[in-house]
Design a protein around this motif. Structure first.
Motif, PDB file in Angstrom:
ATOM      1  N   GLU A  54      -8.851 -21.662  -6.208  1.00 13.38           N
ATOM      2  CA  GLU A  54     -10.005 -21.651  -5.304  1.00 13.38           C
ATOM      3  C   GLU A  54      -9.838 -20.486  -4.339  1.00 13.38           C
ATOM      4  O   GLU A  54      -8.732 -19.957  -4.168  1.00 13.38           O
ATOM      5  CB  GLU A  54     -10.089 -22.977  -4.544  1.00 13.38           C
ATOM      6  CG  GLU A  54      -8.863 -23.263  -3.697  1.00 13.38           C
ATOM      7  CD  GLU A  54      -8.795 -24.723  -3.257  1.00 13.38           C
ATOM      8  OE1 GLU A  54      -9.597 -25.525  -3.739  1.00 13.38           O
ATOM      9  OE2 GLU A  54      -7.925 -25.024  -2.435  1.00 13.38           O
ATOM     10  N   VAL A  55     -10.962 -20.095  -3.728  1.00 13.44           N
ATOM     11  CA  VAL A  55     -10.887 -19.020  -2.739  1.00 13.44           C
ATOM     12  C   VAL A  55     -10.437 -19.635  -1.421  1.00 13.44           C
ATOM     13  O   VAL A  55     -11.053 -20.573  -0.916  1.00 13.44           O
ATOM     14  CB  VAL A  55     -12.246 -18.302  -2.590  1.00 13.44           C
ATOM     15  CG1 VAL A  55     -12.179 -17.255  -1.468  1.00 13.44           C
ATOM     16  CG2 VAL A  55     -12.630 -17.635  -3.907  1.00 13.44           C
ATOM     17  N   ASP A  56      -9.347 -19.084  -0.910  1.00 10.22           N
ATOM     18  CA  ASP A  56      -8.708 -19.651   0.274  1.00 10.22           C
ATOM     19  C   ASP A  56      -9.195 -18.949   1.548  1.00 10.22           C
ATOM     20  O   ASP A  56      -9.046 -19.460   2.650  1.00 10.22           O
ATOM     21  CB  ASP A  56      -7.191 -19.474   0.118  1.00 10.22           C
ATOM     22  CG  ASP A  56      -6.407 -20.094   1.227  1.00 10.22           C
ATOM     23  OD1 ASP A  56      -6.556 -21.306   1.431  1.00 10.22           O
ATOM     24  OD2 ASP A  56      -5.653 -19.355   1.899  1.00 10.22           O
ATOM     25  N   GLY A  57      -9.778 -17.780   1.353  1.00 12.96           N
ATOM     26  CA  GLY A  57     -10.280 -17.032   2.510  1.00 12.96           C
ATOM     27  C   GLY A  57     -10.807 -15.685   2.053  1.00 12.96           C
ATOM     28  O   GLY A  57     -10.461 -15.214   0.970  1.00 12.96           O
ATOM     29  N   VAL A  58     -11.660 -15.086   2.866  1.00 12.02           N
ATOM     30  CA  VAL A  58     -12.210 -13.767   2.530  1.00 12.02           C
ATOM     31  C   VAL A  58     -12.036 -12.874   3.741  1.00 12.02           C
ATOM     32  O   VAL A  58     -12.361 -13.255   4.861  1.00 12.02           O
ATOM     33  CB  VAL A  58     -13.715 -13.860   2.168  1.00 12.02           C
ATOM     34  CG1 VAL A  58     -14.282 -12.475   1.842  1.00 12.02           C
ATOM     35  CG2 VAL A  58     -13.926 -14.806   0.990  1.00 12.02           C
ATOM     36  N   GLU A  59     -11.465 -11.666   3.491  1.00 11.52           N
ATOM     37  CA  GLU A  59     -11.321 -10.715   4.599  1.00 11.52           C
ATOM     38  C   GLU A  59     -12.321  -9.601   4.392  1.00 11.52           C
ATOM     39  O   GLU A  59     -12.367  -8.993   3.331  1.00 11.52           O
ATOM     40  CB  GLU A  59      -9.920 -10.108   4.594  1.00 11.52           C
ATOM     41  CG  GLU A  59      -8.860 -11.015   5.172  1.00 11.52           C
ATOM     42  CD  GLU A  59      -7.486 -10.400   5.003  1.00 11.52           C
ATOM     43  OE1 GLU A  59      -7.389  -9.164   4.884  1.00 11.52           O
ATOM     44  OE2 GLU A  59      -6.526 -11.188   4.965  1.00 11.52           O
ATOM     45  N   ARG A  68      -8.750 -14.186  -0.946  1.00 11.55           N
ATOM     46  CA  ARG A  68      -7.410 -14.728  -1.086  1.00 11.55           C
ATOM     47  C   ARG A  68      -7.517 -15.986  -1.934  1.00 11.55           C
ATOM     48  O   ARG A  68      -8.343 -16.856  -1.648  1.00 11.55           O
ATOM     49  CB  ARG A  68      -6.824 -15.054   0.286  1.00 11.55           C
ATOM     50  CG  ARG A  68      -5.309 -15.109   0.263  1.00 11.55           C
ATOM     51  CD  ARG A  68      -4.754 -15.120   1.617  1.00 11.55           C
ATOM     52  NE  ARG A  68      -5.186 -16.336   2.328  1.00 11.55           N
ATOM     53  CZ  ARG A  68      -4.645 -16.757   3.459  1.00 11.55           C
ATOM     54  NH1 ARG A  68      -3.679 -16.055   4.009  1.00 11.55           N
ATOM     55  NH2 ARG A  68      -5.064 -17.840   4.050  1.00 11.55           N
ATOM     56  N   TYR A  69      -6.651 -16.045  -2.989  1.00  7.53           N
ATOM     57  CA  TYR A  69      -6.740 -17.166  -3.922  1.00  7.53           C
ATOM     58  C   TYR A  69      -5.621 -18.178  -3.687  1.00  7.53           C
ATOM     59  O   TYR A  69      -4.491 -17.800  -3.350  1.00  7.53           O
ATOM     60  CB  TYR A  69      -6.646 -16.669  -5.367  1.00  7.53           C
ATOM     61  CG  TYR A  69      -7.744 -15.710  -5.752  1.00  7.53           C
ATOM     62  CD1 TYR A  69      -8.990 -16.184  -6.171  1.00  7.53           C
ATOM     63  CD2 TYR A  69      -7.530 -14.330  -5.710  1.00  7.53           C
ATOM     64  CE1 TYR A  69      -9.999 -15.299  -6.528  1.00  7.53           C
ATOM     65  CE2 TYR A  69      -8.535 -13.441  -6.063  1.00  7.53           C
ATOM     66  CZ  TYR A  69      -9.778 -13.936  -6.469  1.00  7.53           C
ATOM     67  OH  TYR A  69     -10.761 -13.060  -6.820  1.00  7.53           O
ATOM     68  N   ALA A  70      -5.948 -19.451  -3.907  1.00 10.52           N
ATOM     69  CA  ALA A  70      -4.927 -20.509  -3.831  1.00 10.52           C
ATOM     70  C   ALA A  70      -5.020 -21.338  -5.104  1.00 10.52           C
ATOM     71  O   ALA A  70      -6.105 -21.513  -5.684  1.00 10.52           O
ATOM     72  CB  ALA A  70      -5.168 -21.398  -2.614  1.00 10.52           C
ATOM     73  N   ILE A  71      -3.878 -21.850  -5.545  1.00 12.85           N
ATOM     74  CA  ILE A  71      -3.866 -22.674  -6.754  1.00 12.85           C
ATOM     75  C   ILE A  71      -4.351 -24.081  -6.394  1.00 12.85           C
ATOM     76  O   ILE A  71      -4.087 -24.586  -5.287  1.00 12.85           O
ATOM     77  CB  ILE A  71      -2.454 -22.701  -7.384  1.00 12.85           C
ATOM     78  CG1 ILE A  71      -2.471 -23.323  -8.782  1.00 12.85           C
ATOM     79  CG2 ILE A  71      -1.445 -23.420  -6.497  1.00 12.85           C
ATOM     80  CD1 ILE A  71      -1.200 -23.058  -9.579  1.00 12.85           C
ATOM     81  N   THR A  72      -5.082 -24.731  -7.286  1.00 17.40           N
ATOM     82  CA  THR A  72      -5.538 -26.109  -7.055  1.00 17.40           C
ATOM     83  C   THR A  72      -4.557 -27.086  -7.714  1.00 17.40           C
ATOM     84  O   THR A  72      -3.660 -26.655  -8.458  1.00 17.40           O
ATOM     85  CB  THR A  72      -6.929 -26.330  -7.679  1.00 17.40           C
ATOM     86  OG1 THR A  72      -6.805 -26.120  -9.101  1.00 17.40           O
ATOM     87  CG2 THR A  72      -7.970 -25.374  -7.113  1.00 17.40           C
TER      88      THR A  72
END
Lengths: 174, 229
Positions: A54-59, A68-72
């Motif tokens: 999932e997308v964890d944040g956008v800069e 920024r990607y995070a694993i689910t």
């Protein structure tokens, strides 16, 4: 190599930007074949679509947005299943070299010469890998060893075949 | 003289043991600092070639030249003296003297060449350090592992700064890791001292430490560089 599973595995230690993922991949696995940015982003889109990241944040920056990607949880399960599944061993039953030896014997050419030439070529590559091992770090040594053991297996087959050429010629000729 | 720039060269070597032909017209040459692998199946004549090149065995015909010396024209004493002063040997099983400590084993070739005991032992200790087995200095060969013993044997082969090292299956009795380390240390040291190495092996991974290979088959040699049989 499954790039998707590898990138997922790298994400398990914490969220990363696409650029960081590429850098981590290249550092561990991409000595000879670094990943293209395009491959990273297309793979991440697929993993996103499948719910494995999932997308964890956008800069926002001067250039394009950096996600920024995070694993689910589903992604972690997927990595665990992949790691637990044994790789299918390569059966090595389709050997071009064997075909060449048989054809050489069938057409009256010098099969021993063919095997000698191949040995030289194998040893040339093995020397290069041995030199890389001498100068490289532990990761280099392990990667080169994997290749060296396979090449050595080829050469053992080659020596055995060289010793059996007369017998093989008789079988083929009968 | 040997062929252009070579240190050791053989021409037309023939050697038979009874009715069995071990060498059947073999040519060979090696340059200073070069590592040449001698490959071939068991019984092909690899070790006989090494023994002829080193002056351990005389060929029935053909010549071996080392620099300006005709090795095949020397008597036993002269060949022994040449082996002591200019050649080093590593075999599959270290062949260390069991009654001597590892340090004394490494110092032995220097002592035989007339080097004083203290000086010989100082050099020997340096070589043990270089081969990463300085801890074995006071132990006897029977008290150290196979890998350590083989490193001591390499140190002994190199201690007298030989110009040619003859290695016959030097890693044959070692596991992969130890074999690899021995080969790295042996070839590094040889290159540093510009010594030539004649390396008899049936292992491709060991041969990969060489600069080039020759293949012995049925007593004949194929030089893969020249492509001639």
């Amino acid at each position: 190599m499954s790039i998707g599973h590898t990138l997922l595995g790298l994400l398990e230690s914490g969220p990363r930007h696409g650029y960081d993922l590429k850098r981590a991949f290249d550092e561990h696995f991409g000595h000879d074949r670094p990943l293209h940015y395009g491959q990273v982003y297309s793979t991440m889109s697929r993993l996103l679509k499948n719910g494995l990241v999932e997308v964890d944040g956008v800069e926002a920056g001067a250039g394009p947005e950096r996600k920024r990607y995070a694993i689910t949880d589903a992604g972690v399960t997927d990595v665990a299943q992949w790691l637990a599944r044994p790789e299918k061993p390569e059966p090595y039953l389709q050997s071009t070299l064997y075909t060449k030896v048989v054809l050489a014997l069938l057409t009256g050419r010098d099969a021993a010469e063919l095997l000698d030439t191949q040995r030289t070529e194998h040893l040339r590559l093995m020397r290069g890998l041995t030199e890389r091992k001498r100068k490289g770090d532990l990761a280099d040594q392990l990667i080169c060893d994997h290749a060296l053991f396979h090449l050595e297996a080829d050469l053992r087959w080659l020596e055995l075949t060289a010793a059996r050429l007369d017998k093989l010629a008789a079988v083929i000729g009968s | 003289m040997t062929p252009a720039g070579s240190l050791l060269a053989a021409e037309g070597l023939h050697k038979a043991f009874g009715r069995t032909t071990a060498l059947d017209g073999v040519d060979f040459s090696i340059h200073p600092g070069e590592v040449v692998a001698v490959l071939g199946p068991s019984g092909s004549g690899k070790s006989t070639l090494l023994h002829c090149l080193a002056g351990i065995v005389l060929p029935d015909s053909g010549t071996v030249r080392y620099g300006d010396h005709d090795v095949t024209g020397m008597n036993d004493a002269q060949r022994s003296a040449l082996r002591r002063s200019d050649f080093g040997f590593v075999f599959q099983f270290g062949q260390l003297v069991p009654e001597l400590t590892c340090l004394e084993n490494v110092a032995l070739p220097l002592r035989l060449n007339g080097v004083k005991r203290k000086e010989a032992q100082r050099h020997a200790r340096e070589w043990l350090e270089r081969l990463e087995v300085e801890d074995t200095a006071g132990s006897r060969p029977g008290e150290v592992s196979g890998g350590q013993g083989q490193r001591v044997a390499v140190a002994r082969a190199l201690a007298a700064r030989p110009r040619v090292i003859f290695a016959d299956e030097p890693t044959g009795a070692l596991d992969s890791l130890n074999g690899e380390r021995v080969m790295t240390l042996l070839t590094d040291a040889a290159r540093d001292t510009n010594a030539a190495v004649v390396l008899v092996t049936h292992e491709a991974r060991v041969a990969a430490y060489s600069d080039r290979e020759i293949v012995v088959r049925d007593g004949k040699v194929k030089d893969m560089l020249a492509g001639l049989l």
